[in-house]
Design a protein around this motif. Structure first.
Motif, short mmCIF file in Angstrom:
data_model
loop_
_atom_site.label_atom_id
_atom_site.label_comp_id
_atom_site.label_asym_id
_atom_site.label_seq_id
_atom_site.Cartn_x
_atom_site.Cartn_y
_atom_site.Cartn_z
N HIS A 108 0.83 -1.21 0.00
CA HIS A 108 0.00 0.00 0.00
C HIS A 108 0.86 1.26 0.00
CE1 HIS A 108 0.75 0.75 4.37
NE2 HIS A 108 0.95 -0.56 4.36
N ASP B 33 6.77 1.79 5.59
CA ASP B 33 5.56 0.97 5.79
C ASP B 33 4.70 1.03 4.53
OD1 ASP B 33 3.19 -0.21 6.56
OD2 ASP B 33 2.76 1.20 8.19
N GLY B 34 4.53 -0.11 3.89
CA GLY B 34 3.70 -0.18 2.69
C GLY B 34 4.48 0.07 1.42
N GLU C 135 -4.97 0.90 3.36
CA GLU C 135 -4.53 -0.22 4.22
C GLU C 135 -4.52 0.20 5.67
OE1 GLU C 135 -1.86 -2.83 6.51
OE2 GLU C 135 -1.70 -0.68 6.21
N HIS D 116 7.58 -6.35 3.13
CA HIS D 116 7.20 -5.33 4.12
C HIS D 116 8.29 -5.20 5.17
CE1 HIS D 116 4.49 -2.92 6.62
NE2 HIS D 116 3.64 -2.90 5.59
MN MN Z 1 1.84 -1.66 6.05
#
Ligand code: MN
Ligand code: GLV
Ligand code: MN
Length: 409
Positions: free
Chosen positions: A81, A92-93, A126, A188
């Motif tokens: 995401h 993150d993502g 997300e 991730h």
């Molecule tokens: Mn994430």
């Protein structure tokens, strides 16, 4: 053996980190804001550079599709995401999106013809901060959440997810419905301290904890703080304070493997000289053991009722969202561990405490994840960080897995 281009991976991640950059070195790119739109546009232009066929579904999920030799075979998918938490991090993502893009760049520039199509997916919303719940669009895609219900999710200003999708031009025509997928891999950051502590480069989660979200509403009685005696008050914030401590104490009291958190609270009217009469807060409970997590909520609700009664307040609780724990595909996990070993990366089989779109995708397709270490175990914060060489290692393992799976017939 092919390798991803570590320098280009870093440069692309740095470009993404500028979209919604915060003064503290993080990123704030809330779902379906103009920053999210700008990120999507950048990603799509990179997808087109490597001749992916770009499609957008009704939930704004983006799919960049690369044909295989036989397009009747189910595709291999990867992705993550591009939305973030408020004052979130740079990895993150987006690492899973850009890591996947880098894999497709390598396939493209080396003219690799895979048997199966390969898809790079970018999932909408997300994080679940602006529009609750998290992972909502992979949930719709997997047939676990309803499209119209998802469209009605509302942010704090009253804006609706469906309208915001339309506003930024990402309410696509393609049905948000899953298709058969041969294998799905999500790269991730770990978002926790384990890989760093164990000095390992690659983490392979056995699965993801269950995620249970609740909303708690307390109603008391507002009054002038000066003339109103302490005795006989119905202070909704005091009731909430007691309840919040119960949430924090519960995991150790129940003695099980569980975490429980209150992260969001709204106090009304939020004036220093009015006794608060309305409080809304959230509860997040996670465990590998779904039944244990359900018992924890029953236990909490019992103590909330007692606290509300003792303070003469009304209580309303809502079950907002529950996703069962995900046990990922063990064959794919074995493949990831084997590929990491071949590159001499140390690895660890572990459990993910963070939620991921992979949890929903796992309900309809063979799924696994590749984790890389989070420095200091910090995530959902501006200082979230991962070493560039670890990002590269994770993307290399993703490359190996995608090549392997997409060549299988
Ligand atoms: Mn994430
Ligand atoms: C998703 O970001 C989560 O809350 O774990
Ligand atoms: Mn997150």
């Amino acid at each position: 053996m092919l390798n991803i281009n570590g320098k280009r991976l870093r440069q692309s991640l740095e470009i993404m980190a500028e979209i919604g950059a915060t003064p503290g070195g993080g990123v704030q790119r809330l779902s379906l804001t103009d920053e999210d739109k700008a990120a999507r546009e950048q990603i799509i232009s990179w997808m087109r550079e490597v001749e992916l066929d770009v499609k957008v579904d009704e939930m704004g999920n983006i799919f960049g599709i690369r044909n295989g030799r036989n397009n009747d075979l189910s595709p291999v998918m990867t992705g993550s995401h591009c939305d973030t938490q408020p004052k979130g991090g740079r990895f993150d993502g987006i690492l899973g999106v850009i890591g996947g893009l880098e894999v497709l760049r390598i396939l493209h520039e080396n003219n690799i013809e895979t048997q199966r199509p390969v898809i790079l997916a970018v999932w909408t919303n997300e994080e679940g901060f602006r529009f609750s719940p998290a992972m909502v669009s992979s949930g719709v895609w997997a047939g676990k959440l309803e499209l119209e219900w998802a469209y009605r999710r509302t942010d704090l200003t009253g804006a609706k997810l469906g309208d915001e999708l339309e506003r930024i031009g990402y309410k696509g025509d393609m049905p948000a419905v899953s298709r058969p997928i041969y294998a799905h891999y999500e790269l991730h950051i770990e978002q926790g301290p384990i890989l760093e502590k164990e000095n390992k480069t690659i983490g392979v989660p056995k699965g993801v904890l269950c995620l249970h979200w609740y909303d708690v509403y307390i109603e008391g009685e507002a009054n002038q703080v000066g003339p109103t005696p302490m005795a006989g008050r119905h202070d909704a914030l005091c009731a909430a304070s007691e309840m919040i401590l119960k949430v924090n104490e519960l995991p150790s009291k129940m003695g099980g493997n569980m975490v429980a958190t209150v992260g969001e609270i709204h106090n009304m009217p939020n004036s220093r000289n009015i006794i608060p009469d309305k409080v809304h807060f959230t509860v997040d409970i996670r465990s590998w053991d779904d039944v244990f997590a359900l018992k924890a909520w029953e236990n909490l609700r019992g103590s909330f009722i007692n606290i509300a009664d003792a303070r003469g307040c009304q209580l309303k609780t809502e079950i907002s969202w529950r996703v069962e724990h995900a046990l990922f595909n063990q064959e794919l996990a074995r493949k990831i561990l084997e590929k990491a070993g071949k590159r001499n990366y140390s690895s660890l089989y572990m459990v993910s405490g963070a939620g991921h779109d992979a949890s929903y995708i796992n309900q309809v397709a063979p799924t696994s994840m590749i984790f890389v270490p989070s420095i200091g175990g910090r995530s959902h914060v501006e200082v979230e960080d991962t070493k560039w060489e670890d990002c590269e290692a994770g993307a290399n393992v993703l490359l190996d897995c995608i090549i392997d799976s997409s060549m299988e017939i």
